[in-house]
Enzyme design. Sequence first.
Site, PDB file in Angstrom:
ATOM      1  N   ASP A 119      11.539   0.487   7.818  1.00 19.87           N
ATOM      2  CA  ASP A 119      10.229  -0.146   7.652  1.00 19.87           C
ATOM      3  C   ASP A 119       9.687  -0.717   8.960  1.00 19.87           C
ATOM      4  O   ASP A 119       9.809  -1.901   9.252  1.00 19.87           O
ATOM      5  CB  ASP A 119      10.274  -1.236   6.580  1.00 19.87           C
ATOM      6  CG  ASP A 119       8.872  -1.641   6.134  1.00 19.87           C
ATOM      7  OD1 ASP A 119       7.884  -1.225   6.785  1.00 19.87           O
ATOM      8  OD2 ASP A 119       8.742  -2.358   5.125  1.00 19.87           O
TER       9      ASP A 119
ATOM     10  N   ASP B  17      10.016  -7.576  10.835  1.00 20.11           N
ATOM     11  CA  ASP B  17      10.305  -7.699   9.403  1.00 20.11           C
ATOM     12  C   ASP B  17      11.780  -7.400   9.119  1.00 20.11           C
ATOM     13  O   ASP B  17      12.110  -6.657   8.195  1.00 20.11           O
ATOM     14  CB  ASP B  17       9.400  -6.772   8.586  1.00 20.11           C
ATOM     15  CG  ASP B  17       9.282  -7.209   7.127  1.00 20.11           C
ATOM     16  OD1 ASP B  17       9.681  -8.351   6.811  1.00 20.11           O
ATOM     17  OD2 ASP B  17       8.796  -6.416   6.295  1.00 20.11           O
TER      18      ASP B  17
ATOM     19  N   TYR C 211       0.813  -1.212   0.000  1.00 21.58           N
ATOM     20  CA  TYR C 211       0.000   0.000   0.000  1.00 21.58           C
ATOM     21  C   TYR C 211       0.848   1.264   0.000  1.00 21.58           C
ATOM     22  O   TYR C 211       0.354   2.350   0.256  1.00 21.58           O
ATOM     23  CB  TYR C 211      -0.951   0.010   1.208  1.00 21.58           C
ATOM     24  CG  TYR C 211      -0.280  -0.041   2.555  1.00 21.58           C
ATOM     25  CD1 TYR C 211       0.139   1.126   3.187  1.00 21.58           C
ATOM     26  CD2 TYR C 211      -0.076  -1.254   3.205  1.00 21.58           C
ATOM     27  CE1 TYR C 211       0.748   1.084   4.431  1.00 21.58           C
ATOM     28  CE2 TYR C 211       0.536  -1.307   4.450  1.00 21.58           C
ATOM     29  CZ  TYR C 211       0.946  -0.133   5.058  1.00 21.58           C
ATOM     30  OH  TYR C 211       1.547  -0.174   6.286  1.00 21.58           O
TER      31      TYR C 211
END
Length: 486
Positions: free
Chosen positions: A186, A168, A56
């Site tokens: 991130d 992540d 997104y």
Amino acid sequence: MLTMDKEFDSKLTLQGNSSSNGETISRSKSFAFKAPQENFTYHDFELGKIYGVGSYSKVVRAKKKDNGTVYALKIMDKKFITKENKTAYVKLERIVLDQLEHPGIVKLFFTFQDTQSLYMALESCEGGELFDQITRKGRLSEDEARFYSAEVVDALEYIHNMGLIHRDIKPENLLLTLDGHIKIADFGSVKPMQDSQITVLPNAASDDKACTFVGTAAYVPPEVLNSSPATFGNDLWALGCTLYQMLSGTSPFKDASEWLIFQRIIARDIKFPNHFSEAARDLIDRLLDTDPSRRPGAGSEGYDSLKRHPFFKGVDWKNLRSQTPPKLAPDPASQSASPERDGSPWNPTHVGDTSVLQNDGHNGLSESSGSITRLASIDSFDSRWQQFLEPGESVLMISAVKKLQKITSKKVQLILTNKPRLIYVDPSKLVVKGNIIWSDNSNDLNVQVSSPSHFKICTPKKVLSFEDAKQRALQWKKAIETLQNR
């Protein structure tokens, strides 16, 4: 449309309830963001190369027109965020980044928004991704891997001490400054623990997302696949996978599909290359323990046990950031670019050059055009696509992909033929949407791979970005380059 005025404003007020003598009392706490929401628009920036693409969001190089400051601008699609119920993740990432202060973590400078998108101006790491260095060098030396993994450990210790799980960690999310130091990026999957020192939204640390699958398949620990709650051990498993990839050039559980990857993770099917040192093998083996509490850094001794491991012998932990980093391998595609053109929007000579797999695919260049079909992934070719071929023309490779633009994306069928031709077709309307001008000259037509799923086809007039959900970006690069060199 998504409303995030409060979470992206200069101040945030958190509401909560407490109990006193059986009575429920409503309390509120407010704090000012260090990185405020500004009244900017994307027109205030000169947008350059794409650093990365997510489900997104996109991160692009953005130069502020009035002062020349360069940022990594994260652009998030409000409509998609709302539709896919990602609002809580976006809010949490913004709040967490605002409160983290560590040289090994990317810095958030400011935010802004418009009717379509949310924007976060992040520190631009001009050295690219660690993933790039691994692919350009084939694999890293043990000294290089020790330096980078030590800096990751240093930043992870801070993150975990703040009561956060990143969830992540992987080479693509480990960015390099221009002088070669690591910064973790991130935080879209970050998970705060109950005792987190970070001020977060109510219930952010106790919702059921702790057991939800997030992250990237090749780096996910077995306990997450078994729906166990998130722990700091999740990040330590990913660290072990990342160290393995630094030293070998590939992830330890790599396979043809996510399902097969998960089966290998659950079975702990791992093979160590012969060139791994005993210390490296032992550390990775311990980090990839199926019991997260036994991984170095997760036990009662904390990070001391990890830092004392023989693999890190000689590391000066107190002065880590003042040490000389390994020399960065440059991107070959950017060497011919003139300095004055650096940052020009969509410059095909170096667009996306922070994440290019230039060293991959060269083994296929000597193959004849007839053997390209061995590289090709034929994706449900049927009579629908036959109508777009000329007499005697055949398909060498075809995939259902997303054609990515600055903010939006569109599904297309990308087709490579033996003529050769590169076209992309609207699969619903069955009309050709574009014909990419072919050239055997790599200066006029080249493919840049930024991840297993993302690649760009570059010509002198335009750069087309694609996402292949089946992770065949490198196969597209090989197929096109092999045909160019037939």
